[in-house]
Design a protein around this motif. Sequence first.
Motif, PDB file in Angstrom:
ATOM      1  N   VAL A 172       0.842  -1.206   0.000  1.00  0.00           N
ATOM      2  CA  VAL A 172       0.000   0.000   0.000  1.00  0.00           C
ATOM      3  C   VAL A 172       0.874   1.252   0.000  1.00  0.00           C
ATOM      4  CG1 VAL A 172      -1.646   1.347   1.367  1.00  0.00           C
ATOM      5  CG2 VAL A 172      -1.961  -1.128   1.114  1.00  0.00           C
ATOM      6  N   THR A 176       1.043   4.247  -2.740  1.00  0.00           N
ATOM      7  CA  THR A 176       0.751   5.624  -2.318  1.00  0.00           C
ATOM      8  C   THR A 176       1.868   6.571  -2.729  1.00  0.00           C
ATOM      9  OG1 THR A 176      -0.486   4.762  -0.414  1.00  0.00           O
ATOM     10  CG2 THR A 176       0.152   7.081  -0.344  1.00  0.00           C
ATOM     11  N   MET A 181      -2.481   5.086  -5.196  1.00  0.00           N
ATOM     12  CA  MET A 181      -3.486   5.171  -4.133  1.00  0.00           C
ATOM     13  C   MET A 181      -3.275   6.493  -3.396  1.00  0.00           C
ATOM     14  SD  MET A 181      -3.497   1.296  -2.490  1.00  0.00           S
ATOM     15  CE  MET A 181      -4.958   1.597  -1.484  1.00  0.00           C
ATOM     16  N   GLY A 182      -4.348   7.064  -2.888  1.00  0.00           N
ATOM     17  CA  GLY A 182      -4.222   8.262  -2.065  1.00  0.00           C
ATOM     18  C   GLY A 182      -4.044   9.565  -2.809  1.00  0.00           C
ATOM     19  N   ALA A 289      -3.895   6.379   2.191  1.00  0.00           N
ATOM     20  CA  ALA A 289      -4.215   5.577   1.004  1.00  0.00           C
ATOM     21  C   ALA A 289      -5.726   5.400   0.816  1.00  0.00           C
ATOM     22  CB  ALA A 289      -3.545   4.213   1.097  1.00  0.00           C
TER      23      ALA A 289
END
Length: 486
Positions: A172, A176, A181-182, A289
């Motif tokens: 993750v 990120t 992600m995020g 995230a």
Amino acid sequence: MAKEAQKEHNQVERALKTRHISMIALGGSIGTGLFVASGSAISTAGPGGALVAYIGMGIMVYFLMTSLGEMATYMPVSGSFATYSTKYVDPAFGFAMGWNYWFNWAITVAVDISTIALIMKFWLPNIPGWIWSMVALVIIFLVNALTVKAFGETEYWIAIIKVVTVVVFLIVGVLTIFGIMGGHATLLENFVYKKAPFVGGIPAMLSVFVVAGFSFQGTELIGITAGESETPEKSVPRAVNQVFWRILLFYILAIFVIACIIPYTSPDLLGSSATDVKISPFTLVFRRAGLASAAGVMNAVILTSVLSSANSGMYASTRMLYSLAKQGYAAKFFSHTTKRGIPLAALVGTTIVGLLTFISSVAGPEIYMWLVAASGLTGFVAWVGIAVSHWRFRRAFIKQGHDLSELRYRAKWFPAGPIFAFILSIVVIVGQDLGAVKHMNWEAMGVTYMAIPLFLIMFLYYKIKYKTKLIPLDEVDLSKPDITKE
């Protein structure tokens, strides 16, 4: 001494398999130090300083584990480095080392069950914390009282939970960093933000060495478990060899990911504590995230980590008390074992001490804080003992005409490894509270460095009473038990 070691190895239940030893070694080095305290390390020394400190400490721990691995495969006993200190250095040194380590984990068990009460407030704030502490203590006692295999399996599955958490976190985190992600991709921008990557210079980095040292404590459990391993000559080297790469993967990469995503100036990192999961750097990264339930999940993971620490602490302190009794350093009563090989008397004695310490945290907070402070440096003292014992063991081994090919496992980079580990351990011990030393704050120094005079008192007591001396290298007892016999 060899016959006693053989008898000890046969009395305990050799039920720990290679997978248990490996996971216990891994579980011992992954806990709140990684999940929570890593944030304060970045805040203190910046991303670069934190990485350098953890890499340096990781290398030192690797050398210590190879030293311990060499001795543990040569003579696998539950007394581990306390027994080696007696055989290879001085009986007084072994006496002090054994009691030092028992005290360390007996107090740690009390600290951990107190922490469990604080963690449970996240979900059930209205239930008195002492109830959760008592439940945890009973569970830990039963796990250790059943069989050695029960302990091994418990630690194995808890370690699996922690490994999965870290792996998911790294995946993750990388996604990120690159903005997958995020939202915003941070890349390496936080490494050049303001005073980064190095903040606070050498003093800040030294203070992070201390944090890293506490994070890695528990890896020496490899030596304790060797006495109850089915195949120590195979499982111990395998566990030792994996320690360095696991530390590199789980600590260095995790800190790198946190540093990339969260700037060192974040007040959340500065406020990291083992009891506030909401500002655990892992929780912060998961939330960044877009994972809304991160706090609850991380609280559960941290709960299992603290339970694992308490469980391992109970195991280590029980086996050390048992070994002390076998060597005549503690009451003979504590050397009794059940039919399943469990040193039940030592387990009950350790549990009572942990319980009394916990009660003091409620009834007399000042006494409790002094006990915690007194145990603060005991882990580092044990590391010094490992380095000294291995140095003496290898020199005696060569001096008495043995060939290194006789060793089932050989430590790396001798003598540089144990010398480096010894020096860095001393540096970390001295650097615990340089501010108090600089300003001659005797009260603060007394609290911080209390473990040192306690160790010296035990050492001098035994040395003066029994008039022991440093064992000459050509007189060191290198006989070893035949672990293939029942």
